[in-house]
Scaffold this active site. Structure first.
Site, PDB file in Angstrom:
ATOM      1  N   HIS A 120       0.863  -1.185   0.000  1.00 45.86           N
ATOM      2  CA  HIS A 120       0.000   0.000   0.000  1.00 45.86           C
ATOM      3  C   HIS A 120       0.899   1.234   0.000  1.00 45.86           C
ATOM      4  O   HIS A 120       2.023   1.178   0.500  1.00 45.86           O
ATOM      5  CB  HIS A 120      -0.847  -0.045   1.276  1.00 45.86           C
ATOM      6  CG  HIS A 120      -1.896   1.007   1.405  1.00 45.86           C
ATOM      7  ND1 HIS A 120      -1.626   2.268   1.860  1.00 45.86           N
ATOM      8  CD2 HIS A 120      -3.228   0.979   1.146  1.00 45.86           C
ATOM      9  CE1 HIS A 120      -2.751   2.970   1.883  1.00 45.86           C
ATOM     10  NE2 HIS A 120      -3.733   2.215   1.460  1.00 45.86           N
ATOM     11  N   ASP A 197       2.722  -4.485   7.840  1.00 38.59           N
ATOM     12  CA  ASP A 197       1.523  -3.672   7.639  1.00 38.59           C
ATOM     13  C   ASP A 197       0.327  -4.623   7.769  1.00 38.59           C
ATOM     14  O   ASP A 197       0.028  -5.382   6.850  1.00 38.59           O
ATOM     15  CB  ASP A 197       1.583  -3.030   6.244  1.00 38.59           C
ATOM     16  CG  ASP A 197       0.276  -2.319   5.897  1.00 38.59           C
ATOM     17  OD1 ASP A 197      -0.628  -2.285   6.739  1.00 38.59           O
ATOM     18  OD2 ASP A 197       0.194  -1.795   4.760  1.00 38.59           O
ATOM     19  N   GLN A 200      -4.939  -4.439   6.566  1.00 42.73           N
ATOM     20  CA  GLN A 200      -6.018  -5.281   6.022  1.00 42.73           C
ATOM     21  C   GLN A 200      -6.180  -6.543   6.845  1.00 42.73           C
ATOM     22  O   GLN A 200      -7.298  -6.974   7.134  1.00 42.73           O
ATOM     23  CB  GLN A 200      -5.722  -5.699   4.574  1.00 42.73           C
ATOM     24  CG  GLN A 200      -6.063  -4.699   3.507  1.00 42.73           C
ATOM     25  CD  GLN A 200      -7.489  -4.202   3.549  1.00 42.73           C
ATOM     26  OE1 GLN A 200      -8.430  -4.942   3.812  1.00 42.73           O
ATOM     27  NE2 GLN A 200      -7.659  -2.933   3.290  1.00 42.73           N
ATOM     28  N   LYS A 223     -10.543  -0.286  10.632  1.00 44.80           N
ATOM     29  CA  LYS A 223     -10.708  -1.489   9.805  1.00 44.80           C
ATOM     30  C   LYS A 223     -10.968  -2.725  10.665  1.00 44.80           C
ATOM     31  O   LYS A 223     -11.007  -3.839  10.163  1.00 44.80           O
ATOM     32  CB  LYS A 223      -9.468  -1.714   8.930  1.00 44.80           C
ATOM     33  CG  LYS A 223      -9.304  -0.635   7.854  1.00 44.80           C
ATOM     34  CD  LYS A 223      -8.350  -1.088   6.789  1.00 44.80           C
ATOM     35  CE  LYS A 223      -7.602   0.039   6.176  1.00 44.80           C
ATOM     36  NZ  LYS A 223      -8.182   0.525   4.929  1.00 44.80           N
ATOM     37  N   CYS A 355      -5.554   2.392  -2.869  1.00 40.73           N
ATOM     38  CA  CYS A 355      -4.222   2.982  -2.930  1.00 40.73           C
ATOM     39  C   CYS A 355      -3.112   1.975  -3.198  1.00 40.73           C
ATOM     40  O   CYS A 355      -2.448   1.523  -2.282  1.00 40.73           O
ATOM     41  CB  CYS A 355      -3.930   3.685  -1.628  1.00 40.73           C
ATOM     42  SG  CYS A 355      -5.259   4.733  -1.083  1.00 40.73           S
TER      43      CYS A 355
HETATM   44  C1  PLP Z   1      -2.763  -2.632   3.363  1.00 42.39           C
HETATM   45  C2  PLP Z   1      -3.040  -1.256   3.889  1.00 42.39           C
HETATM   46  N1  PLP Z   1      -2.071  -0.578   4.509  1.00 42.39           N
HETATM   47  C3  PLP Z   1      -2.258   0.646   5.015  1.00 42.39           C
HETATM   48  C4  PLP Z   1      -3.471   1.278   4.903  1.00 42.39           C
HETATM   49  C5  PLP Z   1      -3.640   2.656   5.475  1.00 42.39           C
HETATM   50  O1  PLP Z   1      -4.638   2.649   6.454  1.00 42.39           O
HETATM   51  P1  PLP Z   1      -5.205   4.035   6.992  1.00 42.39           P
HETATM   52  O2  PLP Z   1      -5.766   4.762   5.824  1.00 42.39           O
HETATM   53  O3  PLP Z   1      -6.236   3.634   7.981  1.00 42.39           O
HETATM   54  O4  PLP Z   1      -4.072   4.756   7.615  1.00 42.39           O
HETATM   55  C6  PLP Z   1      -4.524   0.634   4.237  1.00 42.39           C
HETATM   56  C7  PLP Z   1      -5.819   1.313   4.043  1.00 42.39           C
HETATM   57  O5  PLP Z   1      -6.532   1.074   3.101  1.00 42.39           O
HETATM   58  C8  PLP Z   1      -4.312  -0.673   3.740  1.00 42.39           C
HETATM   59  O6  PLP Z   1      -5.277  -1.342   3.121  1.00 42.39           O
END
Ligand code: PLP
Length: 398
Positions: A120, A197, A200, A223, A355
């Protein structure tokens, strides 16, 4: 079990009572909130709201206790050794930025950081910035056309120069569950710091930081059925003690003079300023809710729903699904393109991008539409999606 998964669970979520016909399939972006979360936040504001860690009066102490109870719950949820390893941030993005910024301060020019092509933007871009500032080299584990990591050459990719492995546990586009059990031991054997990370993954998979053997792990509250505005950065205590703070001020200060300052121990060291108090307490309630359901029950339910989703979506003419075909290698996140139709047109017909731009280039497509399922979705919702896609095809292709 206290809660039954699927359609019945919608009764626990006020939004589905307000909108009886709502089929919500954007859970990878953010998911809905159960009433226990709303009630916990409401109770705080009605009965005990005050700033935390500052006052010696009773409602400030009550708020501080509730805030700290959430930390203990998060620690137990991810099996941290101690709650001192749990830092509250604004979201996963902030947690990943803190991790990249602070870890990069420990690195030397020429050191290598290994990412995957599935990352991401929140996991990728902080390392691009850190690489510029510290002259680091970024390497990538490639993905194949199915959206799985290509691990054939992994022993050549991970070398003693690899100082960091920063990797998603589950892709927000393909739903791919990455092979952390293979990659973390290899990275640790090379002496790298491992950052996960879990933004998800946290909604779908059991997470045990000690069993994983990683060093840092990030996720967002919103999430995992908690409120927006709060995230978590977990880190091994000895590493957190070595890392530079990311922001300065408030409760992270230990002693300060006009000339200099010293910093508190973790987790306070990384929680500058007034934190998201009600959001942290709401996250605690969300985690209790998920624990009452049980991560294994969630996994089992979602595996079946993913298998059903794959089977049904395959039947939609002209639909190209991105991501692994086997439900055990992926979560219930379905990105797809429909031949001859722009993804934004499908999204607007379904009333519903995401993203990871470089990953779309990897698959040779400008963008995808994504439908993502969670514990309150059911086979009926898969049916509604398929019906919506067939309608989109009729309107836009035929
Ligand atoms: C795999 C992953 N990493 C990081 C993020 C970033 O999360 P946030 O927007 O809650 O900071 C997302 C959000 O869609 C994500 O799907």
């Amino acid at each position: 079990m206290k809660y039954q998964l699927g359609k019945t669970l919608k009764e626990e979520f006020p939004i589905f009572i307000h909108h009886r016909d709502l089929v919500f399939l954007d859970n990878a972006a953010s998911c809905q909130k159960p009433k226990v979360v709303l009630e916990a936040m409401d109770k705080l504001y009605r009965t005990s709201y005050a700033n935390v860690h500052r006052g010696v009066y009773s409602i400030s102490e009550a708020a501080t206790n509730m805030y700290e109870e959430s930390r203990v719950m998060v620690a137990k949820f991810i099996n941290a050794k101690t709650e001192a390893e749990v830092i509250f941030t604004r979201n996963a993005t902030e947690a990943l930025n803190v991790a990249a910024f602070s870890v990069a301060e420990l690195l030397q020019p020429g050191d290598e950081v290994l990412l995957t092509q599935l990352e991401h933007h929140a996991s990728l871009v902080p390392w691009q910035m850190a690489a510029k500032k510290h002259q680091l080299k970024l390497n990538f584990i490639p993905v194949n056309s199915e959206g799985r990591l290509e691990l054939e050459n992994i022993d050549k990719i991970i070398t003693p120069r690899t100082k960091v492995l920063a990797i998603t546990a589950m892709s927000n586009v393909t739903g791919t569950v990455t092979e952390l059990d293979v990659l973390i031991p290899k990275a640790k054997a090379a002496g790298a710091i491992v950052i996960i990370d879990a933004a998800q993954a946290v909604q779908h998979l059991p997470l045990d930081v000690q069993a994983l053997g990683c060093d840092l792990l990030a996720f967002s509250g919103h999430k995992i059925f908690g409120p927006s505005g709060v995230g978590v950065l977990w880190g091994k205590l000895d590493l957190l003690q070595k890392l530079e703070p990311f922001e300065y001020g408030g409760n992270m200060i230990s002693e300060v003079s006009y000339a200099t300052a010293s910093f508190a121990e973790p987790p306070a060291k990384f929680e500058a300023g007034t934190p998201p108090i009600a959001e942290v307490i709401g996250l605690g309630a969300a985690i209790k809710f998920v624990q009452e359901i049980g991560s294994e029950a969630i996994l089992e339910y979602e595996n079946d729903l993913t298998a059903y989703g794959l089977e049904q979506l395959k039947k939609v003419p002209g639909l190209r699904l991105i991501g692994p075909a086997d439900q055990h290698l992926r979560g219930p996140v379905f990105a797809f393109v429909m031949e001859g139709v722009h993804p934004h047109d499908i999204a607007s017909i379904l009333d519903g991008g995401h993203c990871a731009m470089p990953l779309h280039k990897r698959f040779g497509i400008p963008a995808t539409t994504r439908a993502s399922f969670t514990i309150y979705n059911s086979e009926e919702d898969v049916g509604a999606l398929v019906a919506g896609l067939n309608k989109a095809r009729q309107l836009l292709v035929m």
